[in-house]
Structures are given as C-alpha cells and as structure tokens.
Design a protein around this motif. Sequence first.
Motif, PDB file in Angstrom:
ATOM      1  N   CYS A 293       0.812  -1.084   0.130  1.00 52.02           N
ATOM      2  CA  CYS A 293       0.046   0.101   0.065  1.00 52.02           C
ATOM      3  C   CYS A 293       0.958   1.316  -0.012  1.00 52.02           C
ATOM      4  O   CYS A 293       0.566   2.402  -0.770  1.00 52.02           O
ATOM      5  CB  CYS A 293      -0.990  -0.091   1.110  1.00 52.02           C
TER       6      CYS A 293
ATOM      7  N   TRP B  78       3.943   5.946  -4.888  1.00 51.32           N
ATOM      8  CA  TRP B  78       3.810   6.006  -6.344  1.00 51.32           C
ATOM      9  C   TRP B  78       2.646   6.942  -6.902  1.00 51.32           C
ATOM     10  O   TRP B  78       2.940   7.879  -7.933  1.00 51.32           O
ATOM     11  CB  TRP B  78       3.591   4.641  -7.095  1.00 51.32           C
TER      12      TRP B  78
ATOM     13  N   VAL C  66       3.975   1.514  -1.205  1.00 48.39           N
ATOM     14  CA  VAL C  66       4.575   1.764  -2.357  1.00 48.39           C
ATOM     15  C   VAL C  66       3.665   2.319  -3.425  1.00 48.39           C
ATOM     16  O   VAL C  66       3.746   3.456  -4.122  1.00 48.39           O
ATOM     17  CB  VAL C  66       4.991   0.422  -2.921  1.00 48.39           C
ATOM     18  N   GLY C  67       2.319   1.918  -3.349  1.00 49.55           N
ATOM     19  CA  GLY C  67       1.213   2.394  -4.072  1.00 49.55           C
ATOM     20  C   GLY C  67       0.904   3.876  -3.816  1.00 49.55           C
ATOM     21  O   GLY C  67       0.768   4.447  -4.852  1.00 49.55           O
ATOM     22  N   LEU C  68       0.802   3.966  -2.612  1.00 50.92           N
ATOM     23  CA  LEU C  68       0.421   5.630  -2.225  1.00 50.92           C
ATOM     24  C   LEU C  68       1.665   6.561  -2.831  1.00 50.92           C
ATOM     25  O   LEU C  68       1.259   7.424  -3.180  1.00 50.92           O
ATOM     26  CB  LEU C  68       0.420   5.400  -0.863  1.00 50.92           C
TER      27      LEU C  68
END
Lengths: 754, 52
Positions: free
Chosen positions: B18, B24, B20-22
Amino acid sequence: MSEPSTLPPDTIQFNDRIVRNFLIMTLVWGIVGLLVGVILALQLAGMGSSWDLGLGFLNQEWLGFGRLRPLHTNAVIFAFTGNAIFGGVYYSIQRLLKARLAFGKLVDFQFWSWNLIIVAAAITLPLGITTGKEYAELEWPIDIAIAVSWISFGAILFGTIYKRRERHLYVAIWFFIATWVGITMLHVVNSMEVPASMWKSYSLYSGVRDALVQWWYGHNAVAFFLTTPILGLMYYYLPKAAGRPVYSYRLSILHFWALVFIYIWAGPHHLLHTALPEWAQTLGVTFSIVLWMPSWAGMLNGLLTLRGAWDKVRSSPVLKFLVVSVTFYGMSTFEGPMMSLRNINALSHNTDWTIGHVHSGALGWVGFMCFGMTYWLIPTMYKTKLWSEKMANSHFWMATIGIVLYAITMWITGIMQGSMWFEFTDEGTLRYQDWMAMYTEGHIPFFYMVRMFGGLLYLTGAILALINIVQTMRNSNGLVEDSIQATPLIKDTCYATAYNEEMKDAETPREKFWAVHALVERWPFLLILLTTLALLFGGIIEIVPTMIQSTQVAVPNGIKPWTPLEMAGRDVYIREGCVNCHTQMVRTLRPETERYGPHTRPEEGVYDHPFLWGSKRTGPDLAREALIKSSTHGGNLWHWRHMYDPQLTSEGSVMPNYAHLYDTYMDEGDMDSLARKLTIWRDVLATPYDDCDVETVTREYDEQATLLVAELEGAMGDIVDVSVPENAKRTEIVALLAYLNKLGSHLKENGDTK
Amino acid sequence: MLMYFVLTAMGFILFAICIVGLIWSIRSGQMDDLESPAVRMLHDDTIPPPSK
C-alpha cells in the motif's frame, strides 16, 4: 512524463461480449445460490425433518444441511458476486483506461475456468468433499484451479492498466487492484493444506493457529471480495447511472487508502472470548471500530452523489437498487463494528444475529449493487431500453421487503438465542438446561418460516431479473461493441525506447543504478506485482518448515492423537458438515462453562487439522460432549438413537437424520486410505504415531470399535427402536460415536471437569 | 505464537504494498487533480455507430 503524445490516435474496440457473458452467469448463479438458501431455510424451519410436509425429499444424505450450506455460501459469494465483479470490472476498466482488455484468449479462459470451478463446487460439496474451513471448503485441486483463474484475472487487469491510454487511474481501479492483491494473499495463506488423496486434504495448521488463519482469511475475504470490488463498482456505476460526478473525488481517495490500511487488522474480532490471547482480540476490536469511519465516509460519498438528483431515483429502477445498496453498506458497516464489541459479541456470537448481519451485507449491499449494475449495463451495451421497468420495480420491492424481513427475524431470533443461553434462575442455575425448550418457548421455527419467506421473495425477484434481462437482449438489435479513439501515452513506446531514454546520460555505475531504478518506476504495477509475488513466495518458504517443526514441540498433558477409529469418525464429521451447526469452542463466559464445562484452552487443538470451532450454534456446543453425554444421557446409546432419528431423543429438533451412516461400512479400501492418512499425519503434520501400516491400523480400529459396540449393546436393554446391525463395528456411525467420545475426554482423565 | 508473527508479517507486507502504491500515486501525479477525474469518467467519447 506529462507532455502530450504526438502519435496519431487510433481506434480501440472494446471487448463487451465477455461482460455480457459474466452478467448472464451472475444471474444464473444468483438464482442457484438463492434457491439453495431457501431450501436451507426450509430445513431450519423444520421441513424435511420434524414436520415432514411432503418435503421428505429434502432429507437426502447429499441434501443434508451440513453439506448444502457451503454450497449456498460459495454460490452466492464466489459464483454470483464473483461473476458480477468480473463483468463489472471488465466493462469499466476498458472505458476508464481507454484500452481493450489485455490478452483476449486469457479473458475467455478466465470466464470458463471460473465458472467450471463453480460447477466443480456444486458437484463436490453435496458429495461431502470439503476441507471443513468456512468459506474455503473447496478441496485442494479446486483451490489450485482458483489460484490459476485468479492469476489470469490479475494478468488481464494489470495488462490492461499497462497498455492504457489514460494516465490517471480513476479511484475504482484502485479498489480493483486492492481486490486482486488482497485475495491473492488470503487464498494462498489460508489454503495451505496437505493432500491425503485426490479429494481429501488436511489443513497444515491446527487448533488455535488454524482458527486465527481462517478468520484472518474469513474477515478479509469479506473485505477484499465483498467490499473493495463492490466499492469500485459503486464509484463507477453510481455516477454513471446518475449522470453526475461523485460527490467528492477527494473523499473517495481517502476512503480507499483508509480502508486498505485498516481492514487487514480487524480479523480477530471473530474469535472474541475464545482461546485466542486477549491482546490479539483487543487489537481486532480496536481496528473494527476505527473501520467504521472510512466506511461511512464512503457511504455518504455515494449517497451525496445523488444530491439534487433524488427525483431520478423515483423514476429509475437502477438508481433505486444502487441507493438501497449503499444504504445497506452503511447499515452493515455500523452493525459490524458494534458486534465486535466484546460485550455485544458475547451475546451475538454463534447466534442468528451473525447470519442476519452477513445477509444484510451479501443480499443488501452486494446483491443490490450487482442487480442495479446489471440493469444499467445490459440496456447500455445493447443500445436499448430495459424490457420492463415495471418488472424491475417489482423486483426492487420484493428484494427490499425480502431482505428487511430476513434481517429483522434474525435480529429477533439472534438476540433471543443469546439471551436464553445466558439466562440464569434466581438460584444461579441455567434457566434453559434443555436445548429444545429454547426452540419451542422462543417460537423459533415460526421466525425461521418468516425468514424463509423473505428469502423466497428475494429469489423470486432474481428470477424476474433474469427474465427481464433476457427479454431486453432479445428485443434489441444485438450487442454492439463500443469503439473509441484515443492517443497512446508516451509510456506506451516500447521498453527499449524507455531504456535508451533513461540510460543515455548514465555513465558511472552509480548513475546507471539510478537509471535502472527510474526505469522500474515507470512500470509501477510490474513493481508491485513482482514485490507481492516475491514476498509471498519467500514467506511460504520460510513458514512451512517452521510450522511443521513447531507442532512437534507442544504435546500437552492428556491430549492424545486421534486413534484410527476416531480419525475415521472425524472425517465423517467433516464430510457431513456438522461444523456448520455445532461449535467446539466453550468461550470464557460463565453461562458457557456452566452449560458445557471448562472453557477451551489453546493447546487442546494441537491435533485439530483443521480446527472445528465452528461459528454457529444451531445445535449445542460439542467440545465437552464426552463429559456431558456420559454423565447425563447414557452416552453412546443416546447418540446412537439421536443420529438415526433426532426426534427419538429431541422432539422438534431440526437436525437431519443420519440413517445412511448406519449401513455404510468401512471396507478394506477405506482401511488402506485410513492408514495412508495416518502416515501423512505422522510424516507431514508431525503427529506422534508409531505404526501406521494397514495391519496395525485395521487391528486398532476393530479393537476399539468392538469395545464400543459391546458397550452399546449392553446399554440397550429393552430399547429396541434402533437395532445394532451385523458387523456394526465397521459402520461409519460407530466411528462417529468414537470421535464424539473423544471430545473433552482428556479432562476426564485429568480429573479436571470443572 | 508463530502464527501471530506470520499474520502480522502478512499484514505488514500488505502495508508495504500500500505504501509503495501510495507513494507512486502521489509522485506520478495521480493526486494532482482531484476534481476533473470525477467528471471525465462520465464521458466515454464513444464513436457513434454508422447510421443506416
């Protein structure tokens, strides 16, 4: 990154046929799942057992409640909801990403594999092929097929994201990504099982450990299969159907990140007052309460999208369905945290209240969303109007009245059950010692009939939906797949170009490292995907040996591994799905220890692969059965008569009869496979067995069974209503009796019965 | 006890994904415009089918 592309736009044709196929299967499986639900409701209301109103056919061994109940849950969750999710996702991501679905052949494979998995479930579950773990009942070959189909879904989702022509990822897509990542992890961790044959496996974990993994899975399956994907659908189809943007896009982003960060920690609230350590229980409760806020933020965001457009709700059946769906989302996400409070949970756990709660979620929130979406999608894709709005409105009202009847009756019976289990007289003894008295005094079969009627209404509505949708398609000019024109993003140029771009100025190794790093960052989802797989793989490699090792350490006092006979009986218990109505978990609450005996301790489950704590008490808890029945009911004789026909011992019982166990014999082949099972338990699950060869197993089996039969015949005396057949020692019922005699027996030997 | 560590680890893995996704999504400009995406998704820009 953000400069406009100079490439010319090209035409993209969407793959809408697959969307249509998934939607049709949604309705078909929905009807199947709901029909099975209605049959189960009839059985619980006493049909097919005590008041056989010409419904005796419901008493078949493969139609027993314990075998059908997993079929109902699997059909509604994975078949009905699953197909709706895939259809809804595949339609919306093509539009949002301005790209045709990636991997055309794989899309077809994913459709067929998923639906064949469901057919396999519909065949194996009634046959009694089950792992015994709630919502994960399907046996290991099907589990592998699920993983393959699910990975195909991931490839299609990420492949389409990769070739998108719209840089921004709309919030719905984030919800879909979370769905894929979450379910992948849950399925892999919870499905770790040791195959003993083609259609039989045992959970790698046991007892409290298995319970923890199971409810970590169970809770998060609700999160990542029944919540995040449906929210993604809500954020796409609600604005589309209302023709106006979501109330606050900002809030939707907050909703998403808050949910995915919090949800995973709330699982232990399914195991309050059990053998789970208290700190883990408190953690689960705390996060459950915290979850309430983002959930309601999402609900309000959905409802406020309709501000100033409520007049459209009056005229559009689609919006009616979506609005009620979002309302039920709000209701369920308030009810859930409330039920996770320790004091409320003490009353609500194992009762019908929980059943009502999941139906509010599954029929109210998920079901209404799926129907609303289908009513919008099919006419939109077929460029026509819905065949009959009137019919859709009737469906809406039937479904609404149905679910309200369902929820209310389950509140009534649930709270009544919880209160009666807990009620003490002034003298300090339990007011309802007799289980059946609670059924009759509470008029529970009456409420169950009302519940059945609610379900029947909901089912009838679903049938209307199928007719309406099929007629809409027939009265159209056929499916016209949409096309759009879109310019490729710059990142769409191939890897080589990107590589050259990043590397052209890099000279030193340090610069080159950062250039590669920047390159990976350009494909973030590849990065996320690879990280997930790597971590999961690493995790599994690490966990498996330690798990097996650590089971060897704890051999608690007085707890012995299953004998061959008990093991056979336990397999019968799992096959018949007894766990669906009987718990084996005495909670740390006075009314429970009063009724059943000492509360269950963590080390008791060391040989319980899988754990059989259950989650619903339609019948009483069985964890202390060896103590209870031996002292008050004449032990085996009671079970012998009860299982043949529950009415003989418990008048008015809704339990099915298990007469088929009395003429099913364990033959040499069964002894062979029993020996193989024990060997696997010894070698893989580290159970301390000495000899597991067929001769020893058969000898031990027959010795114990002969003793049991002799004891039974001795106790029989004048009672001749259920006679003991010839060669009774090899009947399955005797094995089951031996298993029940084992439950809690270690306390008897320790003299620790209070 | 081991299982708590395993599941906590799984929780943290998901947490890490999460994060990493946030990160990015913020760095790549996904969050730069929080108004127009809500409106843009309403328009499919479908090519009208050729009239007969």
